[in-house]
Enzyme design. Structure first.
Site, short mmCIF file in Angstrom:
data_model
loop_
_atom_site.label_atom_id
_atom_site.label_comp_id
_atom_site.label_asym_id
_atom_site.label_seq_id
_atom_site.Cartn_x
_atom_site.Cartn_y
_atom_site.Cartn_z
N LYS A 184 8.70 -34.74 50.14
CA LYS A 184 8.32 -33.44 49.55
C LYS A 184 8.29 -32.38 50.64
O LYS A 184 8.35 -32.69 51.83
CB LYS A 184 6.96 -33.57 48.86
CG LYS A 184 5.83 -33.97 49.81
CD LYS A 184 4.56 -34.37 49.04
CE LYS A 184 3.49 -34.82 50.01
NZ LYS A 184 2.33 -35.39 49.32
N TYR A 192 -0.20 -7.78 70.71
CA TYR A 192 -1.09 -6.94 69.91
C TYR A 192 -2.55 -7.24 70.24
O TYR A 192 -2.90 -8.39 70.52
CB TYR A 192 -0.88 -7.22 68.42
CG TYR A 192 0.44 -6.75 67.91
CD1 TYR A 192 0.72 -5.39 67.76
CD2 TYR A 192 1.43 -7.66 67.54
CE1 TYR A 192 1.95 -4.96 67.27
CE2 TYR A 192 2.65 -7.24 67.05
CZ TYR A 192 2.90 -5.89 66.92
OH TYR A 192 4.10 -5.48 66.44
C1 LIG Z 1 2.03 -36.60 50.03
C2 LIG Z 1 1.65 -37.86 49.36
C3 LIG Z 1 1.78 -39.09 50.02
C4 LIG Z 1 2.20 -39.21 51.47
O1 LIG Z 1 1.09 -39.03 52.32
P1 LIG Z 1 1.25 -39.15 53.91
O2 LIG Z 1 -0.12 -39.02 54.41
O3 LIG Z 1 2.13 -38.00 54.32
O4 LIG Z 1 1.88 -40.45 54.20
C5 LIG Z 1 1.49 -40.24 49.30
N1 LIG Z 1 1.08 -40.18 48.02
C6 LIG Z 1 0.93 -39.02 47.37
C7 LIG Z 1 0.46 -39.02 45.95
C8 LIG Z 1 1.20 -37.82 48.02
O5 LIG Z 1 1.02 -36.66 47.36
#
Ligand SMILES: *Cc1c(COP(=O)(O)O)cnc(C)c1O
Length: 361
Positions: A37, A256
């Site tokens: 994702k 800045y």
């Molecule tokens: C993002 C996510 C993961 C992965 O988690 P990590 O800590 O990046 O390994 C697993 N399960 C769900 C439901 C998620 O949303």
């Protein structure tokens, strides 16, 4: 060599593949599902997915329908699971996606994973979906596997207890026909999955039938520590150069708000990278590598530039490593008071800002 972009991200698919192999080993007999994702946590979803599959992952997980459809273009056959809510059920069905049902409503005509809330125990398998629904998995998500051991153990235990009665084949609505399905390897016919990266690495009894790993695939530690401690390799390098070098006299400032004022004559290098590239405004004080040496970022990071204190006068065009050469995303996260996840997903690798190079090392 003249740089064609203000900065360059280099993604090493070999590192992602080796991290996947490491996670697959850590998962024991459970399947490794690659979470890609947020554009593969900033690394590029399709590239990351390809490398993770090469390293032994057997399914891909994303957060949104749009992310899933983009992956489906590149991967015709792979299982793709959408972890977040999906409105357009027809599109999901057509693309052969798998969805998560997080409330009592289980969609029809797609493979579904029932999500249990083991953190709050909101609903459990006592509320079963109507027969005919294609439930292929039961899952939950850990709230604090990287930090809170007692809570994590209680979540694992709740999940184990809540799914205990699907280990038989008599539960209506959760049909054993999935046992024969090539997509469901779980010994129970249903694939039970709970673990994220942290749990995969630390809790053997959280592994069940499949683990969902994101952050660790990219060689970023879920614990905020050195990823090498868990056998993980960072997959991303971020490089730029000194676009401008100047000598500040005592009393002169850079950036800045005049947050940095030279107390003695100080050489300052300006790097054409700022918060619009993902180098956050709260990264003042973090280190980058200039000409092989760790040097601090000084003054206020602006939208398109940052300043670094140099040890001496250096030529324009001197290489600057923003991530890599020993500077970890975890280091930046610590300075910014956040987690590696947020630093990585905040990187802007779009061509308008940076060049993105993929290698297989
Ligand atoms: C993002 C996510 C993961 C992965 O988690 P990590 O800590 O990046 O390994 C697993 N399960 C769900 C439901 C998620 O949303």
């Amino acid at each position: 060599m003249r740089r064609v972009a203000r900065s360059t991200f280099t993604i090493d698919l070999g590192a992602i593949r080796r991290n996947a192999e490491t996670l697959a080993r850590a998962a024991g007999g459970a399947e490794l599902w690659a979470v890609v994702k947020a554009d593969g946590y900033g690394h590029g979803a399709v590239d990351a997915a390809w490398a993770a599959l090469a390293g032994g992952a057997s399914a891909l997980c994303v957060a949104t329908l749009a992310e899933a459809l983009e992956l489906r273009e590149a991967f015709r056959e792979e299982r793709i699971l959408v972890l977040g809510p999906v409105e357009d059920l027809a599109a999901a069905r057509e693309a052969g996606l798998e969805l998560v049902a997080a409330d009592g409503c289980v969609p029809e005509g797609v493979r579904v994973h029932l999500k249990l809330d083991t953190g709050m125990g909101r609903w459990g398998l006592s509320e079963l979906p109507a027969p005919g629904r294609e439930v292929v998995g039961v899952m939950s998500h850990l709230a604090s596997a990287e930090a809170d051991e007692a809570f994590t153990r209680s979540q694992i235990e709740r999940f184990r207890v809540a799914t205990r009665h699907v280990s038989g084949r008599h539960v209506q609505g959760l049909t054993p026909r999935h046992v024969a399905d090539r997509h469901s390897r779980g010994s129970r016919g249903l694939t039970l999955h709970l673990a994220n990266s942290a749990a995969t690495l630390r809790y053997e009894d959280a592994r069940f039938d499949a683990v969902r790993c994101g952050i660790a695939l990219y060689g970023i530690s879920p614990f905020g520590t050195d990823p090498a401690d868990d056998g993980l390799e960072p997959a991303l390098r971020w490089e730029s150069e000194l676009a401008h070098v100047k000598l500040l006299q005592p009393g002169e400032s850079t950036g800045y708000g005049r947050r940095f004022v030279a107390e003695e004559p100080t050489w300052i290098g300006i790097v054409p990278v700022g918060y619009a590239d993902g180098f956050r405004r709260d990264l003042t004080g973090t280190d980058v590598v200039v000409d092989g040496e760790r040097r601090p970022v000084v003054g206020t990071v602006s939208m398109d530039a940052l300043a670094v204190a140099l040890p001496r006068e250096l030529p324009r065009g001197t290489a600057v490593t923003l991530v890599g050469d020993g500077v970890l995303i975890e280091d930046h996260a610590r300075v910014a008071g956040t987690i590696g996840y947020e630093i990585a997903t905040g990187l802007l690798t779009r061509p308008a800002r940076a060049q993105r190079v993929v290698r297989d090392g």
